[in-house]
Design an enzyme around this catalytic site. Structure first.
Site, PDB file in Angstrom:
ATOM      1  N   TRP A 364      34.523  42.658  41.234  1.00 38.05           N
ATOM      2  CA  TRP A 364      35.849  42.519  40.620  1.00 38.05           C
ATOM      3  C   TRP A 364      35.901  43.193  39.266  1.00 38.05           C
ATOM      4  O   TRP A 364      36.984  43.490  38.749  1.00 38.05           O
ATOM      5  CB  TRP A 364      36.239  41.043  40.497  1.00 38.05           C
ATOM      6  CG  TRP A 364      35.549  40.264  39.397  1.00 38.05           C
ATOM      7  CD1 TRP A 364      34.219  40.159  39.166  1.00 38.05           C
ATOM      8  CD2 TRP A 364      36.192  39.476  38.389  1.00 38.05           C
ATOM      9  NE1 TRP A 364      33.972  39.354  38.080  1.00 38.05           N
ATOM     10  CE2 TRP A 364      35.170  38.917  37.587  1.00 38.05           C
ATOM     11  CE3 TRP A 364      37.515  39.177  38.080  1.00 38.05           C
ATOM     12  CZ2 TRP A 364      35.437  38.072  36.503  1.00 38.05           C
ATOM     13  CZ3 TRP A 364      37.776  38.337  37.003  1.00 38.05           C
ATOM     14  CH2 TRP A 364      36.743  37.800  36.225  1.00 38.05           C
ATOM     15  N   ASP A 365      34.735  43.440  38.661  1.00 39.25           N
ATOM     16  CA  ASP A 365      34.673  44.137  37.382  1.00 39.25           C
ATOM     17  C   ASP A 365      35.509  45.413  37.415  1.00 39.25           C
ATOM     18  O   ASP A 365      36.155  45.792  36.431  1.00 39.25           O
ATOM     19  CB  ASP A 365      33.229  44.542  37.045  1.00 39.25           C
ATOM     20  CG  ASP A 365      32.232  43.419  37.178  1.00 39.25           C
ATOM     21  OD1 ASP A 365      32.383  42.593  38.094  1.00 39.25           O
ATOM     22  OD2 ASP A 365      31.274  43.383  36.395  1.00 39.25           O
ATOM     23  N   GLU A 502      30.644  31.204  36.987  1.00 39.27           N
ATOM     24  CA  GLU A 502      29.759  31.030  38.135  1.00 39.27           C
ATOM     25  C   GLU A 502      28.699  29.962  37.929  1.00 39.27           C
ATOM     26  O   GLU A 502      27.840  29.762  38.800  1.00 39.27           O
ATOM     27  CB  GLU A 502      29.109  32.378  38.474  1.00 39.27           C
ATOM     28  CG  GLU A 502      30.121  33.392  38.989  1.00 39.27           C
ATOM     29  CD  GLU A 502      29.614  34.809  39.013  1.00 39.27           C
ATOM     30  OE1 GLU A 502      30.296  35.670  39.592  1.00 39.27           O
ATOM     31  OE2 GLU A 502      28.536  35.066  38.424  1.00 39.27           O
TER      32      GLU A 502
END
Length: 793
Positions: A364-365, A502
């Site tokens: 997703w970076d 996370e």
């Protein structure tokens, strides 16, 4: 053959390219002095000195490959599984190795003493230089210097210039350079190596060398061809001998060198894959490419390369006056962005093409942190990145099917096909064995991708892309969310998820994910209604192919309205996930000597999931993506609450906190957070730069300057400005693209000047610190801070 050039033009470009390799002014250089006799630090330097063009990048290794070196070349999109647990970025054959031998001594540590050594990355020209002086055991002193280029305008071509000067002796020297296919990827365990390539073909000739390798899993062919030449020496007195060692080819030249006289060599190299040339034509096509390069000449190509770099910097450069460290950092980060943008359909991995960290996978970076730079500077490259997501949509559909969902589910980590390739166990970066759940639970990436799609259309107005590609992505991923949610009474919920934080796994109703899904479903329904009313043929064909009907879209609307998401009416706080506020409360109260957060007593990374401490910004990410969707009071309350609970163990964290803090007026830590982001690799702040550049931090650096300190937000119909500069910054200048217009901003502590360049004269609403004005394209306007006024200049 008529080339369209006259003889004068040809002669002009037959000049010695050495004059084009001069260093740029000091502010454009990244210089590392002194030889590093430490493998880890050496590899950090190799990462920092990477050169490339987005098609292929080469680590900044020393040509003689001293002990501990980890040289490598990586090509965008070349992944393979072979012996690995999952598909990973393949280390490809390299052409940059050079060995110098004098009287049986290899000129390299530890055989020789390094008197002086410098590597200089010229960021303005995209050229890597090195210059070293060695003393041999018998007292002889020799200078060894090189310049390396991977061309920006011809992405398959590269060039190297080598200069050798015997300073206090005359005698015989041997210089070797070739093509090396004996390359291995890092394994998971220390010392473990993985082989992804096998030899297909190797050819030799006096002025040509050819090496072709093939990936063991996907069967992708990779070809290198090169010509290794002596420039300024009597060729009749040179002994040339080709040597083949297994998967290596070396061209060895032996010559007599005179004291104080420079021996100059040059190497022309080309690299192709079977994605560029059909496999059966690899040899012919690659050699043709090399001959074309040789025919054109180094001077012409280096000149074109430099011209394109100048053009790129003219668009992208940011000027910060009054802060040399910040100026160097922003330039370095933009250099990394410029050498990693895909020039054709393709994406960007979390570690760029600088090493094998995170296996070269796309996260997703890319869409949230890296993509905005290209969107506002090089929208064509931004489109290439989105095309990767469209072309891997079939893989996303397979991901959904395997998990018994409908539609398309973009994988948390992806490579060639879009199918999820998240490792089952801990990544290489952590060196511990533990199960990884991000691949099955961190689904917010599905809407992160769609967020980038929507931003692209909002900024560019590219309706053709929307109809041909984006709508299918939006609708298929909306279907996934419809099947992913569960009903609980009168509300819908997203259970067993992982948000950006996370540390906390298997949570229900992560606020960031739920809000993003609500937005995503509303977007899908809005676009369905909009194009449905206009009876657009492409839209109708798409709905027919997808069997998409209004009843299904109405379900999306219902889920979007009823998906759980709450803001506490009294405190304004948003609970990160169900039960988060019931966890043990801990805050970061201390920092070590390097300014890094220290975990509270009794808290470790083994039990941190039972506390409120978070790995990185989670709730705050909503305010970054949707800055106008929440009140300032809500944003401030949540910033004050969550900021003190973030140890910033992710390189994505500091920039988010800087930007959100600036947006709510909490500027206390903004500059410090920015510099930690901007210099995360330059100073190896996370201790793992040897495994690759932190791509999200690189993109976050640019965003923090433009969106944070520059205070720029671009909506569909207006420009919003809330700039604030650190005290040491005297001036900030940058430009961005917006709907075929160029916005130029010049910001200081008392005034802000804005000029919107356009082909048409248009009035544009512009909000400056909450006050609305109207500016006109192609005219200079100036804003004062106090009182807030706008005047035409």
């Amino acid at each position: 053959m008529n080339t369209g050039r006259d003889d004068a033009d040809d002669n002009r470009f037959r000049k010695d390219p050495l004059q084009l390799l001069d260093l740029s002014p000091k502010q454009w250089l990244l210089v590392r002095s002194g030889y590093i006799n430490n493998p880890r630090r050496l590899q950090v330097n190799e990462t920092l000195m990477t050169i490339g063009n987005g098609y292929l990048n080469i680590r900044g290794s020393l040509e003689e490959l001293p002990p501990g070196s980890y040289r490598g070349m990586y090509i965008n999109g070349i992944y393979d599984k072979s012996e690995a647990d999952v598909e990973e970025l393949v280390k490809c054959p390299v052409w940059t190795d050079v060995s110098l031998w004098i009287e049986g001594w290899k000129v390299s540590p530890p055989d020789c003493k390094v008197i002086r050594h410098e590597q200089m990355l010229d960021m303005r020209k995209g050229i890597l230089h090195r210059k070293s002086r060695f003393r041999l055991p018998d007292g002889r002193i020799v200078t060894f210097a090189t310049s390396k280029i991977v061309f920006l305008h011809e992405v398959h071509w590269g060039y190297m210039r080598v200069r050798i000067v015997p300073e206090n002796f005359s005698g015989e020297i041997r210089v070797l350079s070739g093509l090396n296919g004996d390359v291995l990827n890092r394994g998971f365990f220390p010392g473990e190596k993985l082989k992804h390539l096998h030899l297909e073909r190797i050819e030799r000739g006096r002025d040509m060398m050819y090496l072709e390798m093939k990936t063991r899993g996907r069967g992708i062919r990779i070809s290198n061809a090169a010509s290794w030449r002596l420039v300024n020496h009597d060729k009749a007195s040179v002994t040339w001998e080709p040597r083949i060692y297994g998967e290596k080819f070396t061209s060895e030249m032996t010559l007599h060198a005179e004291k104080g006289v420079s021996c100059e060599f040059e190497k022309y190299a080309v690299v192709y894959t079977s994605r560029d040339i059909p496999g059966k034509h690899m040899f012919k096509g690659t050699i043709y490419g090399l001959k074309s390069f040789l025919c054109s000449g180094a001077y012409r190509e280096i000149n074109s390369h430099i011209e394109l770099w100048e053009k790129c910097w003219k668009q992208a450069d940011i000027l910060i006056e009054g802060d040399r460290a910040a100026q160097q950092a922003i330039r370095y980060n933009m250099y990394q962005l410029l050498i990693n943008g895909p020039r054709q359909s393709g994406s960007i991995g979390a570690k760029f093409l600088s090493s094998e960290g995170y296996l070269g996978h796309v996260f997703w970076d890319t869409e949230i942190f890296i993509f905005p730079f290209y969107l506002y500077n090089f929208p064509g490259i931004a489109k290439n990145m989105l095309m990767y997501r469209y072309e891997t949509l079939p893989g996303a559909i397979q991901n959904a099917k395997r998990a018994w969902y409908k539609g398309a589910r973009y994988g948390w980590e992806t490579a060639t096909t879009g199918e999820d390739v998240t490792p089952r166990f801990a990544s290489k970066l952590e060196r511990t064995i533990r199960l990884i759940y991000t691949g099955t639970e961190e689904d917010h990436i599905v809407s992160d991708v769609i967020y980038a799609v929507e931003r692209y259309f909002r900024v560019t107005g590219d309706t053709e892309f929307l109809l041909d590609h984006a709508l299918e992505m939006i609708f298929q991923t909306a279907r996934f969310w419809e099947s992913r949610v569960s009903v609980s009474g009168d509300v819908y919920e997203l259970k067993v998820a992982i948000g950006p934080d996370e540390y906390h796994e298997h949570v229900d109703n992560n606020a960031y994910t739920n809000y993003l899904v609500k937005w995503h479903l509303k977007l899908a329904a809005t676009l369905f209604e909009y194009f449905g009313r206009r009876k657009v043929k492409k839209f109708g064909n798409l709905c027919g192919r997808l069997l998409l009907e209004r009843k299904e879209v109405e379900k999306w609307i219902e889920i979007g309205d009823k998906l759980k998401f709450t803001i506490d009416a009294d405190s304004g706080l948003i609970e990160q996930f169900d039960g988060y506020f019931d966890l043990k409360d801990s805050v970061i109260a201390r920092h070590d000597r390097k300014g890094r957060p220290v975990l509270p007593q009794g808290v470790s990374y083994r039990n941190i999931d039972r506390t409120r401490l978070i790995k990185q910004a989670d709730v705050l990410m909503m305010f970054l993506l949707f800055p106008h969707a929440f009140s300032d009071e809500v944003k401030l309350a949540n910033y004050n609450f969550y900021e003190k609970r973030a140890p910033h163990k992710s390189s994505l964290s500091h920039c988010t906190h800087a930007m959100v803090g600036l947006s709510v007026g909490n500027r206390q830590h903004a500059y410090r957070y920015f510099m930690k982001t901007a210099r995360v690799d330059l100073e190896n702040l996370h201790g793992d730069t040897e495994l690759g550049i932190h791509g999200a931090a690189v993109g976050g650096t640019w965003q923090t300057v433009v969106r944070g300190f520059g205070g720029l937000t671009l909506k569909s119909d207006r420009i919003v400005l809330k700039p604030w500069l650190p005290k040491r910054w005297k001036r900030l200048l940058f430009k961005v693209h917006w709907r075929d217009r160029m916005i130029r901003l010049d910001i200081n502590h008392s005034l802000v000047s804005i000029f919107v360049e356009s082909d048409e004269r248009v009035s544009i609403p512009c909000t400056f610190w909450g006050k609305c004005f109207t500016i006109i394209t192609n005219q200079l306007f100036r804003f004062n801070y106090d009182p807030v006024v706008c005047e035409k200049v």
